[in-house]
Scaffold this motif. Structure first.
Motif, mmCIF file in Angstrom:
data_model
loop_
_atom_site.group_PDB
_atom_site.id
_atom_site.type_symbol
_atom_site.label_atom_id
_atom_site.label_comp_id
_atom_site.label_asym_id
_atom_site.label_seq_id
_atom_site.Cartn_x
_atom_site.Cartn_y
_atom_site.Cartn_z
ATOM 1 N N LEU A 429 0.817 -1.212 0.000
ATOM 2 C CA LEU A 429 0.000 0.000 0.000
ATOM 3 C C LEU A 429 0.853 1.266 0.000
ATOM 4 N N GLU A 430 2.019 1.172 0.612
ATOM 5 C CA GLU A 430 2.939 2.315 0.592
ATOM 6 C C GLU A 430 3.396 2.626 -0.829
ATOM 7 N N HIS A 436 0.024 10.233 -2.311
ATOM 8 C CA HIS A 436 1.412 10.701 -2.273
ATOM 9 C C HIS A 436 2.278 9.916 -3.262
ATOM 10 N N ASN A 437 2.811 10.606 -4.266
ATOM 11 C CA ASN A 437 3.732 9.993 -5.231
ATOM 12 C C ASN A 437 3.181 8.713 -5.867
ATOM 13 N N PHE A 438 1.935 8.759 -6.331
ATOM 14 C CA PHE A 438 1.377 7.580 -7.006
ATOM 15 C C PHE A 438 2.228 7.299 -8.244
ATOM 16 N N VAL A 440 1.979 6.038 -11.228
ATOM 17 C CA VAL A 440 1.565 6.197 -12.631
ATOM 18 C C VAL A 440 0.541 7.316 -12.733
ATOM 19 N N SER A 441 0.327 7.780 -13.970
ATOM 20 C CA SER A 441 -0.601 8.909 -14.183
ATOM 21 C C SER A 441 -2.033 8.439 -14.422
ATOM 22 N N SER A 442 -2.276 7.129 -14.352
ATOM 23 C CA SER A 442 -3.595 6.583 -14.700
ATOM 24 C C SER A 442 -4.662 6.976 -13.675
ATOM 25 N N HIS A 443 -5.669 7.684 -14.164
ATOM 26 C CA HIS A 443 -6.814 8.083 -13.341
ATOM 27 C C HIS A 443 -7.530 6.849 -12.796
ATOM 28 N N CYS A 444 -7.703 5.852 -13.648
ATOM 29 C CA CYS A 444 -8.414 4.618 -13.279
ATOM 30 C C CYS A 444 -7.681 3.866 -12.168
ATOM 31 N N LEU A 445 -6.362 3.695 -12.317
ATOM 32 C CA LEU A 445 -5.587 2.954 -11.311
ATOM 33 C C LEU A 445 -5.515 3.712 -9.987
ATOM 34 N N ARG A 446 -5.468 5.033 -10.052
ATOM 35 C CA ARG A 446 -5.441 5.818 -8.809
ATOM 36 C C ARG A 446 -6.784 5.678 -8.073
ATOM 37 N N ALA A 447 -7.882 5.708 -8.835
ATOM 38 C CA ALA A 447 -9.203 5.506 -8.227
ATOM 39 C C ALA A 447 -9.291 4.114 -7.590
ATOM 40 N N ALA A 448 -8.719 3.104 -8.287
ATOM 41 C CA ALA A 448 -8.721 1.734 -7.753
ATOM 42 C C ALA A 448 -7.901 1.645 -6.465
#
Length: 603
Positions: A429-430, A436-438, A440-448
């Motif tokens: 999870l870190e 914080h510092n995700f 990749v730029s993917s909107h979908c993966l960040r939402a997931a």
């Protein structure tokens, strides 16, 4: 032998005519064709004829036989002799191009590169060959994953094409460079380049099919850029333009008139291949958006088109179409796992394994995706230990950031379900912290990633925290880009949280739209979860009839999923879940009456 009065050209033309007759016979008589060409040397021909005959022999042997050593010998002689002859460009550069291709096939890349560099150096007065050789060397660097050198060469090609007045080929070089920059995630360089390409494409006036093919190339890059960023809603205007563009191309007739500029003698892809590519990006969009029936429909169309193309394929096309088939199947396998067709998905995974076993390069490029698909299958049949092993193998084999983030997100869900892997879970999870510092730029993966954190809080009984993660982040992000599956999962989880907190009215407000959305997708697991919640909610509220109806729905979904589960686990291919290392096992898990696809027939 020729009579003394016969012109020297007549014996040559006769032998050449016989050779061509044997080559184009049905079936081709390659041995006789080779004999006719070899007979040319008996006449001690002039250098031009000698070099051309070596090229013809090398080409026939390379394309129609397995005698690569003899083909190589003839091509090397053609290249050596032709360099000594002035104004003999076609033979000289075709020999260089074909010989470097053969070197690559023999894994002699270090011989191919200097050969191509020399040919590029001496071909600057021959625009067609100069551009073609630049494309070829750039492709060679790309296959070696040296994208920096490939981009440099494509940049050189774009400038050369501009100088020789070929805006069409300049656009091809720039679009190819844009594709590699997207692969490298150099988004700061991609945006101005695509803007320039858009201007060039719109302003270029020439062959309508060439113009539309440039537009397809440009729009495919734009659409895949949006999809990589997980922007499913934002991509819709571009995707619509792309689909209209391919419809326009399909109505155009191939123009036989050759361009006046020899540097324009290129074509990106045949229109039938472009059609398959557009179907593929449509499937990718439908999959991300959660329109799984639409994804299935376009996959079927694409596979049908591939089946037709099979008849006309030569080796280069076979490899391209196999890769397109492979990517189509990757997506449709994921669709089947969601829609409750695990047995079919498993049989298709087995077909992909068989294909990878026959093509080492394909396996090298897609091994991580293959283990990821097996990991997703393992989750669907509740084999969590195997899912962990598959995802771990997939992580070991990928350097692709988006795929890495996708795998880590799914592995985190496995650890959450297992309930006793806290250290490993927090470590993961870190690495995918959406605040914080995700990575990749993917909107979908960040939402997931927000959803995964909400799911963890739910399992740990921290319901208000889970509610905030889901309401404030996941739902907001998934609604913004029409990520229907993520929206359905978030709604049903929120409904479960409100139910546990005793807020039945709010729970119902979440579960009902979750069920409607899950039915539209259709997502069997979310439907099962929603129907169970609706049964309990209506029972708690005293709605006996609605509770009974929900219980019946739940029973139906349970039966369907259980039957599919038993069918999948009973297949011999189910043993693939224990394969985590080395090349795919061949012949051990043959498909039993599995689905027929173009990929299977290409095997």
């Amino acid at each position: 032998m020729a009579t003394s009065g016969e012109a020297p050209e007549s014996w040559y033309l006769a032998l050449l005519g016989f050779a061509e007759h044997f080559r184009t016979s049905s079936p081709p008589k390659i041995r006789l064709c080779v004999h006719c060409l070899q007979a040319v040397f008996q006449f001690k021909p002039p250098q031009r004829v000698e070099a051309r005959t070596h090229l013809q022999l090398g080409s026939v042997l390379y394309h129609h036989t397995k005698n690569t050593e003899l083909a190589r010998s003839h091509l090397e002689k053609a290249w050596f002799i032709s360099q000594q002859i002035p104004q003999f460009e076609d033979v000289k550069f075709e020999a260089a191009s074909l010989l470097s291709e053969l070197y690559c096939q023999q894994n002699l890349v270090d011989s191919a590169k200097p050969l191509l560099r020399k040919a590029i150096q001496i071909s600057q007065q021959t625009p067609y060959w100069h551009c073609r050789l630049l494309f070829q060397l750039a492709q060679l660097h790309t296959l070696e994953k040296d994208l920096v050198s490939a981009c440099d060469l494509l940049g050189v090609g774009a400038e050369y094409a501009r100088v020789v007045g070929s805006e069409y080929t300049r656009a091809l070089f720039l679009l190819s460079k844009g594709m590699l920059l997207l692969m490298e995630r150099k988004l700061g360089e991609v945006h101005p380049l695509l803007t320039l390409c858009g201007t060039i494409v719109e302003n270029w006036q020439g062959n309508p099919i060439q113009k539309e093919s440039l537009r397809v190339f440009f729009l495919v890059l734009q659409v895949t850029h949006y999809l990589d960023a997980g922007q499913v809603k934002s991509v819709k205007p571009c995707l619509k333009q792309l689909q209209q563009c391919i419809q326009t191309i399909s109505t155009l007739h191939d123009d036989e008139i050759l361009p006046s500029n020899p540097a324009d003698l290129f074509h990106w892809l045949p229109k039938e291949h472009m059609c398959v590519l557009v179907y593929l990006v449509t499937v990718m969009h439908s999959m991300q958006a959660g329109y799984l029936e639409k994804a299935q429909k376009y996959t079927d169309k694409a596979l049908m088109q591939l089946e037709k193309l099979k008849i006309f394929m030569f080796v280069g096309n076979v490899l391209l179409l196999i890769v397109l088939s492979f990517i189509l199947l990757e997506h449709i396998i994921m669709c089947r796992l969601v829609t409750g067709h695990k047995a079919t998905a498993l049989q298709e995974i087995s077909q992909v394994c068989q294909l990878c076993a026959q093509s080492p390069r394909l396996f090298t490029n897609h091994a991580s995706q293959l283990h990821t698909l097996l990991g997703l299958y393992c989750i669907s049949v509740n084999c969590m230990d195997n899912a962990e092993a598959q995802f771990t193998a997939a992580l070991r084999l990928t350097t692709h950031q988006e795929l890495w983030a996708f795998i880590v997100t799914n592995l985190a869900s496995v650890y959450i379900r297992e309930g006793n892997r806290h250290q490993e879970l927090y470590s993961l999870l870190e690495r995918i912290n959406p605040d914080h510092n995700f990575p990749v730029s993917s909107h979908c993966l960040r939402a997931a990633a927000f959803y995964i954190r909400g799911l963890l809080s739910f399992f740990q009984g921290r319901y208000n925290e889970a509610k905030n993660k889901l309401f404030m982040e996941t739902l907001k992000m998934s609604n913004a880009e029409d990520l229907n599956r993520l929206t359905a999962c978030s709604l049903v989880l929120l409904g479960h949280i409100f139910y546990v907190l005793g807020n039945h009215r709010e729970s119902n407000n979440m579960v009902v739209p979750a069920m409607q959305l899950a039915s539209k997708i259709p997502d069997m697991s979310v439907q099962l979860w929603s129907s169970a919640l609706l049964k309990d909610l209506n029972k708690a509220c005293g709605n006996t009839i609605d509770a009974h109806e929900a219980a019946q729905m739940h029973q139906n979904f349970s039966q369907q999923l259980l039957q599919d589960h038993i069918a999948a686990c009973s297949l011999p291919e189910h043993n693939l879940i224990s394969w985590t290392d080395g090349p795919p096992p061949v012949g051990q898990f043959q498909a039993q009456n599995g689905p027929t696809t173009s990929l299977a027939s290409l095997l």
